[in-house]
Design a protein around this motif. Structure first.
Motif, PDB file in Angstrom:
ATOM      1  N   UNK A   1      43.949  -4.059  39.990  1.00 61.01           N
ATOM      2  CA  UNK A   1      43.411  -5.092  39.102  1.00 61.01           C
ATOM      3  C   UNK A   1      42.224  -4.465  38.388  1.00 61.01           C
ATOM      4  N   UNK A   2      42.352  -4.188  37.104  1.00 65.14           N
ATOM      5  CA  UNK A   2      41.312  -3.422  36.414  1.00 65.14           C
ATOM      6  C   UNK A   2      39.988  -4.152  36.330  1.00 65.14           C
ATOM      7  N   UNK A   3      38.932  -3.394  36.327  1.00 60.90           N
ATOM      8  CA  UNK A   3      37.602  -3.954  36.116  1.00 60.90           C
ATOM      9  C   UNK A   3      37.428  -4.297  34.640  1.00 60.90           C
ATOM     10  N   UNK A   4      36.522  -5.239  34.364  1.00 60.87           N
ATOM     11  CA  UNK A   4      36.149  -5.509  32.985  1.00 60.87           C
ATOM     12  C   UNK A   4      35.200  -4.406  32.551  1.00 60.87           C
ATOM     13  N   UNK A   5      35.605  -3.649  31.566  1.00 58.97           N
ATOM     14  CA  UNK A   5      34.773  -2.552  31.075  1.00 58.97           C
ATOM     15  C   UNK A   5      33.912  -3.050  29.918  1.00 58.97           C
ATOM     16  N   UNK A   6      32.596  -2.940  30.065  1.00 63.03           N
ATOM     17  CA  UNK A   6      31.700  -3.393  29.006  1.00 63.03           C
ATOM     18  C   UNK A   6      30.974  -2.240  28.322  1.00 63.03           C
ATOM     19  N   UNK A   7      31.236  -1.034  28.734  1.00 59.74           N
ATOM     20  CA  UNK A   7      30.534   0.089  28.139  1.00 59.74           C
ATOM     21  C   UNK A   7      31.011   0.350  26.716  1.00 59.74           C
ATOM     22  N   UNK A   8      30.088   0.759  25.853  1.00 59.43           N
ATOM     23  CA  UNK A   8      30.461   1.160  24.500  1.00 59.43           C
ATOM     24  C   UNK A   8      30.616   2.668  24.383  1.00 59.43           C
TER      25      UNK A   8
END
Length: 390
Positions: A27-34
């Motif tokens: 279950x993938x993590x929510x990626x918030x990095x730009x």
């Protein structure tokens, strides 16, 4: 990945496992990095490829979006790219094809608005013609099937043959006919467009646009344009879409079967005033549009062949009075009075409230995953109520 032979079966295995690679999260993590930490010897040629783990900047790619596009490519039997909204995808398709003329008739008002906006940035004229006009080299045929808001099907192969005969391109807006209902590449489409906000998202909680093309080279051209237009999906929306895709093979067939049953049931309720059908008073419903109700046309087009996986779950009905159309969406319990379509909840709207060009007697219904008997009871009760002036 080359396109596969279309099938009316949407693979749940692909939807659940089609994006998994060695070491990937279940279950993938929510990626918030730009931005991403640089690694030595980064392969600059890998930008934009779906299996690249060499992300640099989220405007180019990020993990969850790449996983989403892997699955979308597989289930649509082509090469998919995502956008921030359906209309962002529509605009990108116009930039990609650079049509000399655009053939379009009816359909979603938003795409007509996007075409108008696209033309503001052009120094030369791009005429709009009808689908029934004669086509020329350089034309783009923009075909919506099934059609918004009625849910009627158009013959994709007929228009593919017509536009290809002069060297033009065919884009099919298949928003009303997602997999496994319809596979436009099988019938000659050059490009498939979806508002992924609708059935791919399926939960009324994200905006998304999807374009699918036949080759990876075409997808890379679209990706390059997307980098510099900046109209990619946000990180949260990508994550929500990946979540939604896991259950698409369960949602869409259920909605299709329920929508077809309800459309055919309502069509039998078109009886004179003073009579009734299954508790529905006559003289209230005067017309029902739905692909399953179309007869084979003079050219031999049978919507059942094109919609090999089932008919559309969104369609329209025509009521006999404007006040009926105004009241019906607000008289229902399980059909939510709201615009949009494709979500797990059923929706109803007097379409003129969203599109001023529509008939004020027309009500569009989007069927969700509720029990079909409950939806029928809801419609029956509401139609009785409005007919009595309550």
């Amino acid at each position: 990945m080359s396109p596969q032979s279309p099938s009316s079966q949407l693979s749940g295995t692909q939807l659940v496992h089609g994006d998994h690679g060695p070491g990937s999260e279940v279950a993938p993590s929510i990626s918030v990095t730009t931005t991403f930490r640089a690694v030595p010897h980064r392969d600059l040629e890998g930008f934009g490829t779906l299996n690249s783990d060499q992300h640099i900047y989220s405007r180019y790619s990020q993990n969850v979006t790449s996983r989403v596009e892997q699955i979308l490519s597989k289930i649509n039997q082509g090469h998919a790219i995502t956008y921030a909204s359906g209309l962002a995808a529509a605009f990108s398709a116009l930039v990609h094809f650079k049509p000399k003329r655009i053939a379009i008739s009816g359909g979603y008002m938003g795409c007509h608005g996007t075409i108008s906006t696209y033309m503001k940035g052009k120094s030369d004229d791009t005429p709009i013609i009808s689908l029934e006009d004669e086509f020329q080299e350089g034309d783009l045929c923009w075909l919506e099937s099934p059609l918004n808001p009625t849910g009627e099907s158009r013959d994709i192969k007929y228009y593919a043959d017509k536009i290809h005969a002069v060297g033009g391109k065919l884009l099919v807006d298949s928003t009303f006919g997602p997999p496994p209902l319809q596979y436009p590449f099988k019938w000659g489409a050059d490009c498939i467009f979806h508002s992924g906000t609708k059935y791919f998202g399926g939960h009324s909680d994200l905006l998304c646009g999807i374009i699918i093309v036949r080759t990876e080279a075409e997808r890379m051209q679209l990706w390059h344009d997307r980098v510099y237009m900046g109209n990619m999906m946000g990180s949260l929306e990508s994550w929500l879409l990946l979540r939604s895709l896991r259950t698409m093979h369960l949602r869409i067939p259920r909605q299709s079967a329920s929508g077809t049953e309800i459309a055919q049931w309502l069509s039998r309720a078109i009886v004179p005033q003073g009579q009734e059908y299954d508790g529905i008073p006559g003289g209230v419903v005067t017309k029902v549009w739905h692909s399953s109700l179309q007869e084979t046309d003079a050219n031999g087009f049978n919507p059942a062949a094109q919609m090999e996986g089932g008919f559309n779950a969104c369609f329209s009905i025509l009521l006999s009075k404007k006040e009926y159309a105004e009241k019906l969406p607000h008289s229902l319990e399980y059909f939510v009075s709201a615009t949009s379509l494709g979500g797990v909840e059923s929706l109803a709207e007097q379409r003129i409230q969203a599109d001023p060009k529509e008939n004020p007697l027309l009500v569009r219904l989007s069927v969700g995953v509720e029990e079909v008997a409950d939806l029928k009871d809801d419609l029956r009760r509401a139609l009785v109520e409005i007919s009595r002036g309550n």
